[in-house]
Scaffold this motif. Structure first.
Motif, PDB file in Angstrom:
ATOM      1  N   ASP A  58      13.503  -2.968   7.015  1.00 17.81           N
ATOM      2  CA  ASP A  58      12.864  -3.535   8.198  1.00 17.81           C
ATOM      3  C   ASP A  58      11.390  -3.164   8.330  1.00 17.81           C
ATOM      4  O   ASP A  58      10.700  -3.657   9.219  1.00 17.81           O
ATOM      5  N   MET A  59      10.895  -2.300   7.439  1.00 18.22           N
ATOM      6  CA  MET A  59       9.506  -1.885   7.487  1.00 18.22           C
ATOM      7  C   MET A  59       8.998  -1.641   6.074  1.00 18.22           C
ATOM      8  O   MET A  59       9.715  -1.098   5.239  1.00 18.22           O
ATOM      9  N   LEU A  60       7.781  -2.079   5.813  1.00 17.85           N
ATOM     10  CA  LEU A  60       7.103  -1.779   4.556  1.00 17.85           C
ATOM     11  C   LEU A  60       5.781  -1.103   4.898  1.00 17.85           C
ATOM     12  O   LEU A  60       5.225  -1.313   5.976  1.00 17.85           O
ATOM     13  N   GLU A  61       5.303  -0.292   3.968  1.00 14.96           N
ATOM     14  CA  GLU A  61       4.039   0.406   4.163  1.00 14.96           C
ATOM     15  C   GLU A  61       3.200   0.298   2.909  1.00 14.96           C
ATOM     16  O   GLU A  61       3.703  -0.085   1.847  1.00 14.96           O
ATOM     17  N   ARG A  62       1.908   0.625   3.044  1.00 12.11           N
ATOM     18  CA  ARG A  62       1.040   0.678   1.877  1.00 12.11           C
ATOM     19  C   ARG A  62      -0.036   1.725   2.118  1.00 12.11           C
ATOM     20  O   ARG A  62      -0.290   2.137   3.253  1.00 12.11           O
ATOM     21  N   HIS A  63      -0.645   2.125   1.002  1.00 14.99           N
ATOM     22  CA  HIS A  63      -1.658   3.166   1.019  1.00 14.99           C
ATOM     23  C   HIS A  63      -2.929   2.594   0.373  1.00 14.99           C
ATOM     24  O   HIS A  63      -3.042   2.559  -0.852  1.00 14.99           O
ATOM     25  N   PRO A  64      -3.871   2.120   1.196  1.00 15.15           N
ATOM     26  CA  PRO A  64      -5.047   1.440   0.658  1.00 15.15           C
ATOM     27  C   PRO A  64      -6.024   2.332  -0.092  1.00 15.15           C
ATOM     28  O   PRO A  64      -6.836   1.829  -0.864  1.00 15.15           O
ATOM     29  N   ALA A  65      -5.940   3.648   0.096  1.00 12.51           N
ATOM     30  CA  ALA A  65      -6.911   4.543  -0.538  1.00 12.51           C
ATOM     31  C   ALA A  65      -6.375   5.244  -1.781  1.00 12.51           C
ATOM     32  O   ALA A  65      -7.093   6.033  -2.392  1.00 12.51           O
ATOM     33  N   GLY A  66      -5.124   4.987  -2.174  1.00 10.09           N
ATOM     34  CA  GLY A  66      -4.637   5.675  -3.366  1.00 10.09           C
ATOM     35  C   GLY A  66      -3.269   5.244  -3.828  1.00 10.09           C
ATOM     36  O   GLY A  66      -2.430   4.793  -3.038  1.00 10.09           O
ATOM     37  N   SER A  67      -3.052   5.377  -5.121  1.00  2.00           N
ATOM     38  CA  SER A  67      -1.737   5.127  -5.714  1.00  2.00           C
ATOM     39  C   SER A  67      -0.783   6.245  -5.291  1.00  2.00           C
ATOM     40  O   SER A  67      -1.199   7.268  -4.751  1.00  2.00           O
ATOM     41  N   GLN A  68       0.496   6.042  -5.562  1.00  3.94           N
ATOM     42  CA  GLN A  68       1.506   7.017  -5.158  1.00  3.94           C
ATOM     43  C   GLN A  68       2.637   7.005  -6.177  1.00  3.94           C
ATOM     44  O   GLN A  68       3.282   5.979  -6.377  1.00  3.94           O
ATOM     45  N   ALA A  69       2.858   8.152  -6.831  1.00  3.48           N
ATOM     46  CA  ALA A  69       3.910   8.274  -7.840  1.00  3.48           C
ATOM     47  C   ALA A  69       5.090   9.050  -7.272  1.00  3.48           C
ATOM     48  O   ALA A  69       4.907  10.073  -6.604  1.00  3.48           O
ATOM     49  N   ALA A  90      23.325  10.038  -2.984  1.00  4.81           N
ATOM     50  CA  ALA A  90      23.139  11.476  -2.764  1.00  4.81           C
ATOM     51  C   ALA A  90      21.687  11.730  -2.385  1.00  4.81           C
ATOM     52  O   ALA A  90      20.813  10.917  -2.700  1.00  4.81           O
ATOM     53  N   PRO A  91      21.422  12.854  -1.722  1.00  2.00           N
ATOM     54  CA  PRO A  91      20.029  13.171  -1.421  1.00  2.00           C
ATOM     55  C   PRO A  91      19.219  13.278  -2.707  1.00  2.00           C
ATOM     56  O   PRO A  91      19.772  13.506  -3.790  1.00  2.00           O
ATOM     57  N   GLY A  92      17.903  13.120  -2.591  1.00  2.00           N
ATOM     58  CA  GLY A  92      17.046  13.212  -3.763  1.00  2.00           C
ATOM     59  C   GLY A  92      15.818  14.061  -3.491  1.00  2.00           C
ATOM     60  O   GLY A  92      15.206  13.969  -2.425  1.00  2.00           O
ATOM     61  N   LEU A  93      15.480  14.885  -4.448  1.00  2.00           N
ATOM     62  CA  LEU A  93      14.261  15.684  -4.390  1.00  2.00           C
ATOM     63  C   LEU A  93      13.253  15.032  -5.329  1.00  2.00           C
ATOM     64  O   LEU A  93      13.580  14.743  -6.481  1.00  2.00           O
ATOM     65  N   PHE A  94      12.039  14.781  -4.828  1.00  2.00           N
ATOM     66  CA  PHE A  94      11.018  14.060  -5.581  1.00  2.00           C
ATOM     67  C   PHE A  94       9.706  14.831  -5.585  1.00  2.00           C
ATOM     68  O   PHE A  94       9.291  15.348  -4.539  1.00  2.00           O
ATOM     69  N   ALA A  95       9.049  14.868  -6.736  1.00  2.00           N
ATOM     70  CA  ALA A  95       7.653  15.264  -6.795  1.00  2.00           C
ATOM     71  C   ALA A  95       6.854  13.987  -6.546  1.00  2.00           C
ATOM     72  O   ALA A  95       7.124  12.955  -7.157  1.00  2.00           O
ATOM     73  N   VAL A  96       5.911  14.057  -5.630  1.00  2.00           N
ATOM     74  CA  VAL A  96       5.101  12.894  -5.278  1.00  2.00           C
ATOM     75  C   VAL A  96       3.645  13.239  -5.541  1.00  2.00           C
ATOM     76  O   VAL A  96       3.128  14.234  -5.031  1.00  2.00           O
ATOM     77  N   ILE A  97       3.011  12.417  -6.362  1.00  2.60           N
ATOM     78  CA  ILE A  97       1.591  12.589  -6.669  1.00  2.60           C
ATOM     79  C   ILE A  97       0.846  11.485  -5.951  1.00  2.60           C
ATOM     80  O   ILE A  97       1.076  10.303  -6.216  1.00  2.60           O
ATOM     81  N   ASP A  98      -0.011  11.887  -5.018  1.00  2.00           N
ATOM     82  CA  ASP A  98      -0.776  10.893  -4.280  1.00  2.00           C
ATOM     83  C   ASP A  98      -2.090  11.474  -3.795  1.00  2.00           C
ATOM     84  O   ASP A  98      -2.411  12.624  -4.072  1.00  2.00           O
ATOM     85  N   ARG A  99      -2.837  10.664  -3.068  1.00  2.00           N
ATOM     86  CA  ARG A  99      -4.172  11.027  -2.603  1.00  2.00           C
ATOM     87  C   ARG A  99      -4.092  12.026  -1.462  1.00  2.00           C
ATOM     88  O   ARG A  99      -3.363  11.825  -0.493  1.00  2.00           O
TER      89      ARG A  99
END
Length: 164
Positions: A70-81, A132-141
């Motif tokens: 029901d919702m989408l987002e974006r990050h205009p200043a940087g990519s996100q891994a 199942a729950p998930g643990l993520f490393a996130v590389i972003d701005r």
């Protein structure tokens, strides 16, 4: 009222307009550590308008089917891994942009060993591990200024099934 959204298996060809699939998908670029480690080099392009790259950890609760988008987002200043640190598969919801709003929404399902790097400015859903729950490393701005836009959909989408 909602619309049905089908899910495809994540692959680099179909996902290319939205970002990079980070995975071991070919021969290694080279062997390192006395031949004991295969290096798969430069699998994603980080893109930041300013600031710096940072690594954060996200501990996401499991999502279940049917799953409502029901919702989408974006990050205009940087990519996100998003790099899973557990073997949990996750949904990747992405969309094109039309006049500042998401359109042509697509859904992908990762398999074990796959991660994604979303291009700067790509509309995407929230982190959604399945089963199942998930643990993520996130590389972003990391930096000053706003880097989040949210768009709530007038008509939500529902995912009822995913590929086995």
């Amino acid at each position: 009222m909602s619309q049905l959204l089908s899910v495809s298996r994540l692959n680099s060809t179909d996902f290319a307009p939205y970002g990079d699939v980070i995975e071991v998908s070919s021969a290694p670029d080279k062997m390192i550590n006395a031949g004991m480690c295969a290096r798969y080099h430069d699998r994603a392009s980080l893109d930041f308008s300013d600031g710096r790259a940072g690594i954060s950890l996200f501990d996401a609760k499991a999502r279940n089917l049917p799953y409502v988008v029901d919702m989408l987002e974006r990050h205009p200043a940087g990519s996100q891994a998003f790099i899973p640190m557990t073997q949990t598969r996750f949904l990747v919801i992405v969309a094109q942009d039309k006049d500042g709003a998401p359109c042509n929404i697509r859904a992908f399902l990762t398999q074990a060993g796959q991660a994604v790097n979303l291009h700067r400015g790509v509309w995407h859903g929230v982190l959604a591990p399945l089963d199942a729950p998930g643990l993520f490393a996130v590389i972003d701005r990391i930096g000053a200024g706003a880097n989040l836009e949210e768009h709530w959909l007038d008509t939500p989408y529902v995912i009822e099934t995913v590929p086995a």
